[in-house]
Design a protein around this motif. Structure first.
Motif, PDB file in Angstrom:
ATOM      1  N   SER A   1     -20.730  -4.467  -1.765  1.00  0.00           N
ATOM      2  CA  SER A   1     -19.376  -4.705  -1.264  1.00  0.00           C
ATOM      3  C   SER A   1     -19.064  -6.199  -1.190  1.00  0.00           C
ATOM      4  CB  SER A   1     -19.210  -4.085   0.127  1.00  0.00           C
ATOM      5  OG  SER A   1     -20.090  -4.707   1.063  1.00  0.00           O
ATOM      6  N   LEU A   2     -20.100  -7.032  -1.154  1.00  0.00           N
ATOM      7  CA  LEU A   2     -19.893  -8.475  -1.001  1.00  0.00           C
ATOM      8  C   LEU A   2     -19.115  -9.109  -2.156  1.00  0.00           C
ATOM      9  CD1 LEU A   2     -23.323  -9.506   0.554  1.00  0.00           C
ATOM     10  CD2 LEU A   2     -21.101  -9.376   1.703  1.00  0.00           C
ATOM     11  N   PRO A   3     -19.391  -8.755  -3.435  1.00  0.00           N
ATOM     12  CA  PRO A   3     -18.564  -9.334  -4.511  1.00  0.00           C
ATOM     13  C   PRO A   3     -17.080  -9.001  -4.362  1.00  0.00           C
ATOM     14  CG  PRO A   3     -20.562  -8.378  -5.423  1.00  0.00           C
ATOM     15  CD  PRO A   3     -20.518  -7.984  -3.974  1.00  0.00           C
ATOM     16  N   PHE A   4     -16.770  -7.799  -3.861  1.00  0.00           N
ATOM     17  CA  PHE A   4     -15.375  -7.439  -3.647  1.00  0.00           C
ATOM     18  C   PHE A   4     -14.759  -8.318  -2.557  1.00  0.00           C
ATOM     19  CE2 PHE A   4     -17.144  -3.586  -5.523  1.00  0.00           C
ATOM     20  CZ  PHE A   4     -16.165  -3.223  -6.443  1.00  0.00           C
ATOM     21  N   LEU A   5     -15.521  -8.570  -1.495  1.00  0.00           N
ATOM     22  CA  LEU A   5     -15.008  -9.387  -0.397  1.00  0.00           C
ATOM     23  C   LEU A   5     -14.878 -10.851  -0.801  1.00  0.00           C
ATOM     24  CD1 LEU A   5     -16.926  -7.787   2.604  1.00  0.00           C
ATOM     25  CD2 LEU A   5     -14.484  -7.645   2.119  1.00  0.00           C
ATOM     26  N   ILE A   6     -15.723 -11.310  -1.704  1.00  0.00           N
ATOM     27  CA  ILE A   6     -15.600 -12.676  -2.211  1.00  0.00           C
ATOM     28  C   ILE A   6     -14.273 -12.846  -2.951  1.00  0.00           C
ATOM     29  CG2 ILE A   6     -16.540 -14.292  -3.930  1.00  0.00           C
ATOM     30  CD1 ILE A   6     -19.335 -13.358  -3.089  1.00  0.00           C
ATOM     31  N   LEU A   7     -13.803 -11.761  -3.573  1.00  0.00           N
ATOM     32  CA  LEU A   7     -12.543 -11.802  -4.319  1.00  0.00           C
ATOM     33  C   LEU A   7     -11.309 -11.632  -3.426  1.00  0.00           C
ATOM     34  CD1 LEU A   7     -13.531  -9.699  -7.460  1.00  0.00           C
ATOM     35  CD2 LEU A   7     -13.268 -12.178  -7.321  1.00  0.00           C
ATOM     36  N   TYR A   8     -11.523 -11.427  -2.128  1.00  0.00           N
ATOM     37  CA  TYR A   8     -10.392 -11.248  -1.207  1.00  0.00           C
ATOM     38  C   TYR A   8      -9.569 -12.535  -1.135  1.00  0.00           C
ATOM     39  CZ  TYR A   8      -7.949 -10.661   3.269  1.00  0.00           C
ATOM     40  OH  TYR A   8      -7.002 -10.587   4.253  1.00  0.00           O
ATOM     41  N   ASN A   9      -8.266 -12.419  -1.409  1.00  0.00           N
ATOM     42  CA  ASN A   9      -7.408 -13.604  -1.486  1.00  0.00           C
ATOM     43  C   ASN A   9      -6.641 -13.900  -0.198  1.00  0.00           C
ATOM     44  OD1 ASN A   9      -5.357 -11.678  -1.473  1.00  0.00           O
ATOM     45  ND2 ASN A   9      -4.939 -11.849  -3.671  1.00  0.00           N
ATOM     46  N   GLY A  10      -6.892 -13.116   0.852  1.00  0.00           N
ATOM     47  CA  GLY A  10      -6.238 -13.363   2.124  1.00  0.00           C
ATOM     48  C   GLY A  10      -4.835 -12.810   2.242  1.00  0.00           C
ATOM     49  N   GLN A  11      -4.347 -12.130   1.202  1.00  0.00           N
ATOM     50  CA  GLN A  11      -2.996 -11.575   1.216  1.00  0.00           C
ATOM     51  C   GLN A  11      -3.010 -10.127   1.710  1.00  0.00           C
ATOM     52  OE1 GLN A  11      -0.346 -13.632   0.448  1.00  0.00           O
ATOM     53  NE2 GLN A  11      -1.987 -15.167   0.339  1.00  0.00           N
ATOM     54  N   LYS A  12      -1.884  -9.690   2.284  1.00  0.00           N
ATOM     55  CA  LYS A  12      -1.790  -8.331   2.816  1.00  0.00           C
ATOM     56  C   LYS A  12      -1.539  -7.296   1.736  1.00  0.00           C
ATOM     57  CE  LYS A  12       0.071  -9.743   7.317  1.00  0.00           C
ATOM     58  NZ  LYS A  12       1.228  -9.609   8.245  1.00  0.00           N
ATOM     59  N   GLY A  13      -0.728  -7.621   0.771  1.00  0.00           N
ATOM     60  CA  GLY A  13      -0.282  -6.640  -0.213  1.00  0.00           C
ATOM     61  C   GLY A  13       1.212  -6.412  -0.079  1.00  0.00           C
ATOM     62  N   LYS A  14       1.814  -5.795  -1.079  1.00  0.00           N
ATOM     63  CA  LYS A  14       3.267  -5.648  -1.136  1.00  0.00           C
ATOM     64  C   LYS A  14       3.801  -4.593  -0.179  1.00  0.00           C
ATOM     65  CE  LYS A  14       3.728  -7.068  -5.997  1.00  0.00           C
ATOM     66  NZ  LYS A  14       4.219  -6.656  -7.334  1.00  0.00           N
ATOM     67  N   TYR A  15       3.015  -3.562   0.072  1.00  0.00           N
ATOM     68  CA  TYR A  15       3.528  -2.414   0.815  1.00  0.00           C
ATOM     69  C   TYR A  15       2.848  -2.315   2.189  1.00  0.00           C
ATOM     70  CZ  TYR A  15       4.767  -1.414  -4.005  1.00  0.00           C
ATOM     71  OH  TYR A  15       5.240  -1.519  -5.281  1.00  0.00           O
ATOM     72  N   ASN A  16       3.549  -1.696   3.118  1.00  0.00           N
ATOM     73  CA  ASN A  16       3.002  -1.484   4.459  1.00  0.00           C
ATOM     74  C   ASN A  16       2.215  -0.176   4.467  1.00  0.00           C
ATOM     75  OD1 ASN A  16       2.384  -1.417   7.158  1.00  0.00           O
ATOM     76  ND2 ASN A  16       4.485  -1.115   7.867  1.00  0.00           N
ATOM     77  N   LEU A  17       0.909  -0.267   4.243  1.00  0.00           N
ATOM     78  CA  LEU A  17       0.058   0.921   4.140  1.00  0.00           C
ATOM     79  C   LEU A  17      -0.778   1.147   5.397  1.00  0.00           C
ATOM     80  CD1 LEU A  17      -1.225   0.490   0.465  1.00  0.00           C
ATOM     81  CD2 LEU A  17       0.688   1.893   1.289  1.00  0.00           C
ATOM     82  N   LYS A  18      -0.439   0.449   6.482  1.00  0.00           N
ATOM     83  CA  LYS A  18      -1.240   0.539   7.703  1.00  0.00           C
ATOM     84  C   LYS A  18      -1.352   1.976   8.199  1.00  0.00           C
ATOM     85  CE  LYS A  18      -1.626  -1.445  12.347  1.00  0.00           C
ATOM     86  NZ  LYS A  18      -1.013  -2.384  13.326  1.00  0.00           N
ATOM     87  N   GLY A  19      -0.223   2.697   8.262  1.00  0.00           N
ATOM     88  CA  GLY A  19      -0.245   4.080   8.735  1.00  0.00           C
ATOM     89  C   GLY A  19      -1.042   4.991   7.829  1.00  0.00           C
ATOM     90  N   PHE A  20      -0.963   4.715   6.528  1.00  0.00           N
ATOM     91  CA  PHE A  20      -1.712   5.531   5.569  1.00  0.00           C
ATOM     92  C   PHE A  20      -3.199   5.456   5.843  1.00  0.00           C
ATOM     93  CE2 PHE A  20      -4.261   5.423   1.649  1.00  0.00           C
ATOM     94  CZ  PHE A  20      -4.062   6.717   1.191  1.00  0.00           C
ATOM     95  N   PHE A  21      -3.744   4.281   6.066  1.00  0.00           N
ATOM     96  CA  PHE A  21      -5.178   4.135   6.264  1.00  0.00           C
ATOM     97  C   PHE A  21      -5.631   4.704   7.609  1.00  0.00           C
ATOM     98  CE2 PHE A  21      -4.408   0.619   3.176  1.00  0.00           C
ATOM     99  CZ  PHE A  21      -5.156   1.161   2.142  1.00  0.00           C
ATOM    100  N   TYR A  22      -4.728   4.692   8.599  1.00  0.00           N
ATOM    101  CA  TYR A  22      -5.068   5.311   9.887  1.00  0.00           C
ATOM    102  C   TYR A  22      -5.326   6.803   9.730  1.00  0.00           C
ATOM    103  CZ  TYR A  22      -4.467   1.748  13.507  1.00  0.00           C
ATOM    104  OH  TYR A  22      -4.647   0.667  14.339  1.00  0.00           O
TER     105      TYR A  22
END
Length: 242
Positions: free
Chosen positions: A201-222
Motif C-alpha cells: 500500500s505504501l507505493p500508492f500512498l507515496i503517489l497521494y497528491n493531497g487533493q480530495k477529488g472532484k466529487y463528494n464521496l464521503k457518504g459513499f465510503f461511510y
C-alpha cells in the motif's frame, strides 16, 4: 497531448481501498481457497487507516467524525452478533479507538503551540489511557487488525510533528508517511501470513497528491462497508443453500 500524471487523490485511493476490501471479503466468505483475493485485500486497511489519520487532522467537526465511525461500527457489531452469535469488533471500531488516541495527541500539540503545556498534558494523559484501554480490549476481545492496527495511524501523527512538507514535487514523501510505514511494518510482523502484502500500500500512498477529488464521496465510503458485507454475506448464504 497526454496530460501529465499528477498523482492520486484521496477519493481515487479510497476507491482502490474499497475494491481491495471487497476482494478480501469475497475471498474470505465465498472463495476461501483463492489466496490471490486475500492478498489483494491487504491494501484496504492501510489505505483507509491513513485517511482516518488525515480525517482526524482536517475534519471540521471532530466529534461528528468520531461518532459517525463509532455508531456505524457498533451497528455492524450488533448485526454480526445477531447473525453469528459472536462479538467481532470490526475495522470501524479499530479506527474509532485510533481517533480517541489521535485526538488526545493533537490536543497536546495545539496547546503546546500556545505555550500551554500544562493543559496540553491532559491530552497526552487521555491518549495514554486510551492506548492502555485499547491494549486491554485487544487482549480480551477479537478486534480487527488488533492493537498494532489501532496504533497504525498514531505513528503518522507522531512523526507529523516534524517538518511535513513534501520533499519531492508530486510525491508524498513526508515524515508522517515514514512513521506510518514503520507502523505498517509492525502490523505486518505482528499479524504475519499474507499481512506482509499490506506493505504494497505504501507505493500508492507515496503517489497521494493531497487533493480530495472532484466529487463528494464521503457518504459513499461511510455506507459502503456495511452494505458490501450484507451483499457478500447474502451471496455466500445463497451459495451454501444451493
Amino acid at each position: 497531448m497526454n496530460e501529465k500524471f499528477c498523482g492520486l487523490n484521496r477519493d481515487q485511493l479510497k476507491i482502490i481501498a474499497a475494491i481491495s476490501m471487497t476482494a478480501d471479503h469475497i475471498g474470505y466468505m465465498i472463495f476461501p481457497d483463492t489466496i490471490a483475493l486475500r492478498i489483494t485485500g491487504r491494501l484496504a486497511f492501510p489505505l483507509f487507516s491513513y485517511f482516518v489519520w488525515q480525517g482526524s487532522k482536517y475534519t471540521r467537526d471532530k466529534k461528528k467524525y468520531l461518532s459517525g465511525l463509532l455508531i456505524l461500527g457498533l451497528l455492524c457489531v450488533l448485526g454480526y452478533y445477531v447473525y453469528c452469535r459472536e462479538i467481532y469488533l470490526n475495522s470501524l471500531i479499530s479506527f474509532s479507538m485510533s481517533l480517541f488516541i489521535l485526538y488526545g495527541i493533537q490536543y497536546f500539540k495545539s496547546k503546546a503551540k500556545q505555550n500551554d503545556i500544562k493543559k496540553g498534558l491532559r491530552g497526552l494523559f487521555a491518549s495514554a489511557i486510551c492506548i492502555f484501554a485499547a491494549y486491554l480490549i485487544c487482549k480480551n476481545v477479537f478486534v480487527d487488525y488488533g492493537f498494532s492496527g489501532i496504533m497504525l495511524p498514531v505513528f503518522a501523527e507522531i512523526f507529523d510533528s516534524f517538518q511535513s512538507e513534501k520533499t519531492l514535487q508530486g510525491f508524498n514523501l513526508t515524515p508522517s508517511l515514514l512513521g506510518f510505514a514503520l507502523g505498517l511494518i509492525w502490523l505486518s510482523y505482528s499479524m504475519g501470513g499474507t499481512e506482509f502484502f499490506s506493505l504494497f500500500s505504501l507505493p500508492f500512498l507515496i503517489l497521494y497528491n493531497g487533493q480530495k477529488g472532484k466529487y463528494n464521496l464521503k457518504g459513499f465510503f461511510y455506507w459502503f462497508y456495511p452494505l458490501h458485507l450484507l451483499a457478500i454475506g447474502a451471496a455466500a448464504a445463497v451459495i451454501v443453500l444451493n
